[in-house]
Design a protein around this motif. Structure first.
Motif, PDB file in Angstrom:
ATOM      1  N   SER A   1       0.839  -1.197   0.000  1.00 40.83           N
ATOM      2  CA  SER A   1       0.000   0.000   0.000  1.00 40.83           C
ATOM      3  C   SER A   1       0.881   1.256   0.000  1.00 40.83           C
ATOM      4  CB  SER A   1      -0.949   0.010   1.197  1.00 40.83           C
ATOM      5  OG  SER A   1      -0.228  -0.034   2.409  1.00 40.83           O
ATOM      6  N   ALA A   2       2.055   1.169   0.624  1.00 39.95           N
ATOM      7  CA  ALA A   2       2.976   2.315   0.633  1.00 39.95           C
ATOM      8  C   ALA A   2       3.448   2.640  -0.778  1.00 39.95           C
ATOM      9  CB  ALA A   2       4.167   2.022   1.540  1.00 39.95           C
ATOM     10  N   ALA A   3       3.657   1.613  -1.596  1.00 44.13           N
ATOM     11  CA  ALA A   3       4.073   1.841  -2.976  1.00 44.13           C
ATOM     12  C   ALA A   3       2.956   2.513  -3.772  1.00 44.13           C
ATOM     13  CB  ALA A   3       4.474   0.530  -3.632  1.00 44.13           C
ATOM     14  N   LEU A   4       1.712   2.164  -3.475  1.00 46.79           N
ATOM     15  CA  LEU A   4       0.571   2.765  -4.176  1.00 46.79           C
ATOM     16  C   LEU A   4       0.288   4.181  -3.698  1.00 46.79           C
ATOM     17  CD1 LEU A   4      -1.967  -0.191  -4.218  1.00 46.79           C
ATOM     18  CD2 LEU A   4      -0.752   0.761  -6.177  1.00 46.79           C
ATOM     19  N   LEU A   5       0.260   4.371  -2.387  1.00 46.92           N
ATOM     20  CA  LEU A   5      -0.170   5.651  -1.821  1.00 46.92           C
ATOM     21  C   LEU A   5       0.957   6.657  -1.636  1.00 46.92           C
ATOM     22  CD1 LEU A   5      -2.604   4.218   0.845  1.00 46.92           C
ATOM     23  CD2 LEU A   5      -3.249   5.481  -1.199  1.00 46.92           C
ATOM     24  N   GLY A   6       2.170   6.171  -1.411  1.00 50.81           N
ATOM     25  CA  GLY A   6       3.274   7.083  -1.130  1.00 50.81           C
ATOM     26  C   GLY A   6       2.961   7.907   0.107  1.00 50.81           C
ATOM     27  N   GLU A   7       3.087   9.215   0.004  1.00 50.07           N
ATOM     28  CA  GLU A   7       2.810  10.126   1.120  1.00 50.07           C
ATOM     29  C   GLU A   7       1.341  10.539   1.184  1.00 50.07           C
ATOM     30  OE1 GLU A   7       5.112  11.364   3.421  1.00 50.07           O
ATOM     31  OE2 GLU A   7       6.481   9.874   2.569  1.00 50.07           O
ATOM     32  N   ASP A   8       0.565  10.164   0.167  1.00 55.17           N
ATOM     33  CA  ASP A   8      -0.842  10.583   0.089  1.00 55.17           C
ATOM     34  C   ASP A   8      -1.739   9.715   0.963  1.00 55.17           C
ATOM     35  OD1 ASP A   8      -0.186  12.534  -1.841  1.00 55.17           O
ATOM     36  OD2 ASP A   8      -0.241  10.997  -3.406  1.00 55.17           O
ATOM     37  N   LYS A   9      -2.890  10.267   1.315  1.00 50.92           N
ATOM     38  CA  LYS A   9      -3.884   9.518   2.091  1.00 50.92           C
ATOM     39  C   LYS A   9      -4.866   8.788   1.178  1.00 50.92           C
ATOM     40  CE  LYS A   9      -3.407  11.773   6.324  1.00 50.92           C
ATOM     41  NZ  LYS A   9      -2.647  11.078   7.263  1.00 50.92           N
ATOM     42  N   SER A  10      -4.922   9.181  -0.107  1.00 52.74           N
ATOM     43  CA  SER A  10      -5.810   8.522  -1.055  1.00 52.74           C
ATOM     44  C   SER A  10      -5.290   8.705  -2.479  1.00 52.74           C
ATOM     45  CB  SER A  10      -7.233   9.065  -0.937  1.00 52.74           C
ATOM     46  OG  SER A  10      -7.279  10.426  -1.289  1.00 52.74           O
ATOM     47  N   ILE A  11      -5.710   7.796  -3.363  1.00 50.85           N
ATOM     48  CA  ILE A  11      -5.382   7.873  -4.782  1.00 50.85           C
ATOM     49  C   ILE A  11      -6.628   7.516  -5.586  1.00 50.85           C
ATOM     50  CG2 ILE A  11      -2.928   7.365  -4.530  1.00 50.85           C
ATOM     51  CD1 ILE A  11      -3.587   4.491  -5.475  1.00 50.85           C
ATOM     52  N   VAL A  12      -6.654   7.939  -6.839  1.00 51.17           N
ATOM     53  CA  VAL A  12      -7.739   7.570  -7.749  1.00 51.17           C
ATOM     54  C   VAL A  12      -7.235   6.444  -8.629  1.00 51.17           C
ATOM     55  CG1 VAL A  12      -9.198   8.354  -9.645  1.00 51.17           C
ATOM     56  CG2 VAL A  12      -8.722   9.890  -7.731  1.00 51.17           C
ATOM     57  N   ILE A  13      -8.049   5.395  -8.745  1.00 47.76           N
ATOM     58  CA  ILE A  13      -7.737   4.260  -9.608  1.00 47.76           C
ATOM     59  C   ILE A  13      -8.774   4.221 -10.715  1.00 47.76           C
ATOM     60  CG2 ILE A  13      -7.552   1.741  -9.738  1.00 47.76           C
ATOM     61  CD1 ILE A  13      -6.777   1.787  -6.753  1.00 47.76           C
ATOM     62  N   LEU A  14      -8.319   4.185 -11.959  1.00 47.34           N
ATOM     63  CA  LEU A  14      -9.222   4.066 -13.101  1.00 47.34           C
ATOM     64  C   LEU A  14      -9.312   2.598 -13.480  1.00 47.34           C
ATOM     65  CD1 LEU A  14      -7.939   7.058 -15.245  1.00 47.34           C
ATOM     66  CD2 LEU A  14      -9.905   7.009 -13.708  1.00 47.34           C
ATOM     67  N   HIS A  15     -10.550   2.102 -13.593  1.00 44.91           N
ATOM     68  CA  HIS A  15     -10.777   0.696 -13.929  1.00 44.91           C
ATOM     69  C   HIS A  15     -12.052   0.576 -14.743  1.00 44.91           C
ATOM     70  CE1 HIS A  15     -10.827  -3.628 -13.596  1.00 44.91           C
ATOM     71  NE2 HIS A  15     -12.069  -3.566 -13.164  1.00 44.91           N
TER      72      HIS A  15
END
Length: 58
Positions: A25-39
């Motif tokens: 999850s750290a690789a996906l989010l980095g320093e952010d609290k949320s991300i947008v995933i397009l699917h």
């Protein structure tokens, strides 16, 4: 239990179950609290809560 050992255990479990790709999850989010995933043309939000739980919402 130290964090590195926990990560290795989780990766070993995934490999044993035939799940070849493991992404933290750290690789996906980095320093952010949320991300947008397009699917499939839809937008989803992956967020981490104050209790360190992951939530995926549409």
């Amino acid at each position: 239990m130290n964090l590195d050992f926990q990560v290795l255990n989780q990766e070993s479990y995934c490999i044993a179950k035939g799940l070849e790709r493991v992404v933290s999850s750290a690789a996906l989010l980095g320093e952010d609290k949320s991300i947008v995933i397009l699917h499939g043309g839809e937008r989803y939000i992956l967020s981490i809560t104050k209790l360190r739980k992951l939530i995926l919402t549409k």
